[in-house]
Design a protein around this motif. Structure first.
Motif, short mmCIF file in Angstrom:
data_model
loop_
_atom_site.label_atom_id
_atom_site.label_comp_id
_atom_site.label_asym_id
_atom_site.label_seq_id
_atom_site.Cartn_x
_atom_site.Cartn_y
_atom_site.Cartn_z
N ALA A 132 0.82 -1.21 0.00
CA ALA A 132 0.00 0.00 0.00
C ALA A 132 0.86 1.26 0.00
O ALA A 132 1.61 1.53 0.93
N GLY A 133 0.73 2.02 -1.08
CA GLY A 133 1.40 3.31 -1.21
C GLY A 133 2.89 3.25 -1.46
O GLY A 133 3.52 4.30 -1.65
N ARG A 134 3.49 2.08 -1.50
CA ARG A 134 4.93 2.00 -1.72
C ARG A 134 5.27 2.34 -3.16
O ARG A 134 4.60 1.92 -4.09
N LYS A 135 6.33 3.11 -3.34
CA LYS A 135 6.81 3.47 -4.67
C LYS A 135 7.62 2.30 -5.22
O LYS A 135 8.69 1.97 -4.69
N VAL A 136 7.09 1.68 -6.27
CA VAL A 136 7.68 0.47 -6.82
C VAL A 136 8.12 0.72 -8.27
O VAL A 136 7.39 1.32 -9.05
N VAL A 137 9.32 0.25 -8.58
CA VAL A 137 9.81 0.24 -9.96
C VAL A 137 9.92 -1.22 -10.38
O VAL A 137 10.47 -2.04 -9.65
N ILE A 138 9.38 -1.54 -11.55
CA ILE A 138 9.46 -2.89 -12.09
C ILE A 138 10.72 -2.99 -12.96
O ILE A 138 10.97 -2.11 -13.79
N VAL A 139 11.47 -4.06 -12.77
CA VAL A 139 12.68 -4.30 -13.55
C VAL A 139 12.53 -5.63 -14.29
O VAL A 139 12.11 -6.63 -13.71
#
Length: 177
Positions: free
Chosen positions: A117-124
């Protein structure tokens, strides 16, 4: 800091092309030689980490995305979330089925135990082709409550509609062919 041109040249030099894999007509881009090269892995990790800076969590897509995502997460000092192929995680899971160039597949993430919840995630991930895998990963993370800020890939096949398939997710590729 390595220039984007030299990173792209390195990726080209260390990518193996395999004709008719996994099916006839598919030109598979194998990044295994790049991952096995210490200098190549370090340079690609640094470039991907620069793109992912500011993330709270890095999500790596099964299977080469696991390796890249873990390396980027270590560089950034974040955790890594493995987005798995269907049937590899214990329940409960969030799952997403999607189309490949040559069939269908399913991706999964844990439905509990990790608060997105609300975490800033980057997909690699390694390669962006038709975009089905990346789009499914994006939808899974959104369903889990994550704030997916962007995706970073090593190689993008510009003749295929991958980028359009994941819109509006911003995607940065280290090498465009």
């Amino acid at each position: 800091m390595t220039s984007s041109r030299s990173v792209a040249d390195l990726i080209t030099a260390l990518t193996r092309e395999v004709a008719d894999f996994p099916e006839p007509g598919i030109q598979f881009k194998d990044l295994t030689p790049l991952l096995a090269d210490a200098r190549g892995l370090a340079i690609v990790t640094d470039a991907l980490a620069e793109i992912a800076s500011g993330a709270d969590l890095v999500a790596g897509i099964d299977a080469r995305g696991f390796l890249l995502g873990a390396a980027v997460a270590l560089k950034l000092g974040t955790g890594v979330l493995a987005i798995r192929k269907g049937g590899k995680l214990p329940p409960p899971v969030h799952s997403q089925t999607y189309q490949l160039e040559y069939g269908t597949a399913t991706l999964e993430i844990p439905a509990d135990g990790i608060d997105l919840a609300g975490r800033k995630v980057v997909i690699v991930d390694d390669v962006l082709a038709t975009g089905g895998t990346l789009a499914a990963a994006y939808r899974l993370l959104l369903a889990g409550g994550a704030n997916v800020t962007s995706a970073a890939v090593v190689l993008e096949l510009s003749a295929l509609p991958g980028r359009a398939a994941v819109a509006p997710l911003p995607v940065t590729s280290l090498q465009l062919i």
